[in-house]
Design an enzyme around this catalytic site. Structure first.
Site, PDB file in Angstrom:
ATOM      1  N   LYS A 199       3.098  11.807  47.913  1.00  0.00           N
ATOM      2  CA  LYS A 199       3.175  13.261  47.734  1.00  0.00           C
ATOM      3  C   LYS A 199       3.191  13.893  49.122  1.00  0.00           C
ATOM      4  CE  LYS A 199       0.284  16.967  45.964  1.00  0.00           C
ATOM      5  NZ  LYS A 199      -1.091  17.263  45.598  1.00  0.00           N
ATOM      6  N   SER A 253      -4.517  27.533  48.991  1.00  0.00           N
ATOM      7  CA  SER A 253      -3.599  27.013  50.011  1.00  0.00           C
ATOM      8  C   SER A 253      -2.158  27.283  49.607  1.00  0.00           C
ATOM      9  CB  SER A 253      -3.816  25.512  50.198  1.00  0.00           C
ATOM     10  OG  SER A 253      -5.084  25.250  50.727  1.00  0.00           O
ATOM     11  N   ARG A 305     -13.707  27.784  42.271  1.00  0.00           N
ATOM     12  CA  ARG A 305     -13.358  29.203  42.382  1.00  0.00           C
ATOM     13  C   ARG A 305     -13.389  29.881  41.027  1.00  0.00           C
ATOM     14  NH1 ARG A 305      -7.705  28.008  45.154  1.00  0.00           N
ATOM     15  NH2 ARG A 305      -7.850  26.592  43.393  1.00  0.00           N
ATOM     16  N   HIS A 324     -12.328  27.047  51.404  1.00  0.00           N
ATOM     17  CA  HIS A 324     -12.734  25.692  51.797  1.00  0.00           C
ATOM     18  C   HIS A 324     -13.870  25.753  52.821  1.00  0.00           C
ATOM     19  CE1 HIS A 324      -8.282  24.419  51.011  1.00  0.00           C
ATOM     20  NE2 HIS A 324      -9.013  23.968  50.002  1.00  0.00           N
TER      21      HIS A 324
HETATM   22  O1  PNS Z   1      -7.233  20.081  47.814  1.00  0.00           O
HETATM   23  P1  PNS Z   1      -6.772  19.401  46.583  1.00  0.00           P
HETATM   24  O2  PNS Z   1      -5.283  19.177  46.608  1.00  0.00           O
HETATM   25  O3  PNS Z   1      -7.215  20.094  45.334  1.00  0.00           O
HETATM   26  O4  PNS Z   1      -7.463  17.951  46.610  1.00  0.00           O
HETATM   27  C1  PNS Z   1      -7.349  17.135  45.517  1.00  0.00           C
HETATM   28  C2  PNS Z   1      -7.810  15.752  45.825  1.00  0.00           C
HETATM   29  C3  PNS Z   1      -7.103  15.197  47.050  1.00  0.00           C
HETATM   30  C4  PNS Z   1      -9.297  15.725  46.113  1.00  0.00           C
HETATM   31  C5  PNS Z   1      -7.471  14.952  44.544  1.00  0.00           C
HETATM   32  O5  PNS Z   1      -6.144  15.060  44.288  1.00  0.00           O
HETATM   33  C6  PNS Z   1      -7.832  13.524  44.650  1.00  0.00           C
HETATM   34  O6  PNS Z   1      -8.940  13.196  44.322  1.00  0.00           O
HETATM   35  N1  PNS Z   1      -6.898  12.679  45.126  1.00  0.00           N
HETATM   36  C7  PNS Z   1      -7.113  11.281  45.404  1.00  0.00           C
HETATM   37  C8  PNS Z   1      -6.633  10.382  44.266  1.00  0.00           C
HETATM   38  C9  PNS Z   1      -7.741  10.128  43.291  1.00  0.00           C
HETATM   39  O7  PNS Z   1      -8.853   9.787  43.663  1.00  0.00           O
HETATM   40  N2  PNS Z   1      -7.390  10.294  42.018  1.00  0.00           N
HETATM   41  C10 PNS Z   1      -8.282  10.100  40.893  1.00  0.00           C
HETATM   42  C11 PNS Z   1      -8.943  11.408  40.508  1.00  0.00           C
HETATM   43  S1  PNS Z   1     -10.001  11.254  39.127  1.00  0.00           S
END
Ligand code: PNS
Length: 165
Positions: free
Chosen positions: A41, A128, A91, A17
């Site tokens: 969540k 993570s 990644r 990150h």
């Molecule tokens: O670090 P992560 O868990 O991979 O982050 C994922 C994250 C938080 C960026 C993703 O889950 C997300 O975009 N969540 C917000 C909800 C949202 O916008 N959903 C629609 C996605 S197309």
């Protein structure tokens, strides 16, 4: 100046990150790290406040990076913070498949664009999920996370094993 949004759970922030945040700061000048909060969540290990505090400590050398939180959709975060586009780190090919779908969906619903940055090759295995797993068993994650995160995890260790939360 271009401002970009780096959204994520950051539970916790790891070296992959940080590499992407550093790349984004060098390329675009201004970066907002959006620590996403999804009440449905619960956090895997760290509270939202802990995650933000650890990110702030880890990006203290980057004055062009701000750390915020947001509950809801990433596209709404992009609008709320007035950024030009999203930046996501990649990644592996597996990441690309998921991220491409999210990027296309975010553009379809809100015309928010995403730029992908490959992480440093030596960090493509860092996740993570594995940091949490190793830390919960009292393992050594110092090669996977920034120093403030490693120190925070070490301080949580009770009797040689990390606290289970
Ligand atoms: O670090 P992560 O868990 O991979 O982050 C994922 C994250 C938080 C960026 C993703 O889950 C997300 O975009 N969540 C917000 C909800 C949202 O916008 N959903 C629609 C996605 S197309």
């Amino acid at each position: 100046m271009t401002t970009v949004l780096c959204p994520g759970s950051f539970d916790p922030l790891h070296l992959g990150h940080l590499d992407v945040i550093e790349q984004a700061a060098a390329l675009f000048g201004s970066v907002i790290v959006a620590t996403m909060h999804n009440p449905a969540k619960p956090s895997g290990m760290f509270s939202l406040d802990e995650r933000m505090e650890l990110i702030r400590a880890s990006v203290a050398h980057l004055p062009e990076v701000k750390v915020e939180s947001f509950a809801g959709l990433v596209v709404d975060a992009a609008k709320a913070f007035g950024v030009d586009f999203l930046v996501k780190g990649l990644r592996t090919a597996g990441d690309f498949e998921i991220e491409q779908q999210m990027a296309q969906t975010n553009f379809a619903v809100a015309e928010v664009r995403t730029v992908f940055l490959p992480c440093a090759p030596g960090l493509s295995y860092v996740s993570s999920q594995f940091v949490r797993e190793i830390a919960r068993h009292g393992g050594d994650v110092r090669n996977l996370v920034p120093l403030p995160v490693a120190e925070h995890l070490a301080n949580r260790t009770v009797g040689g094993r990390s606290e289970q939360r």
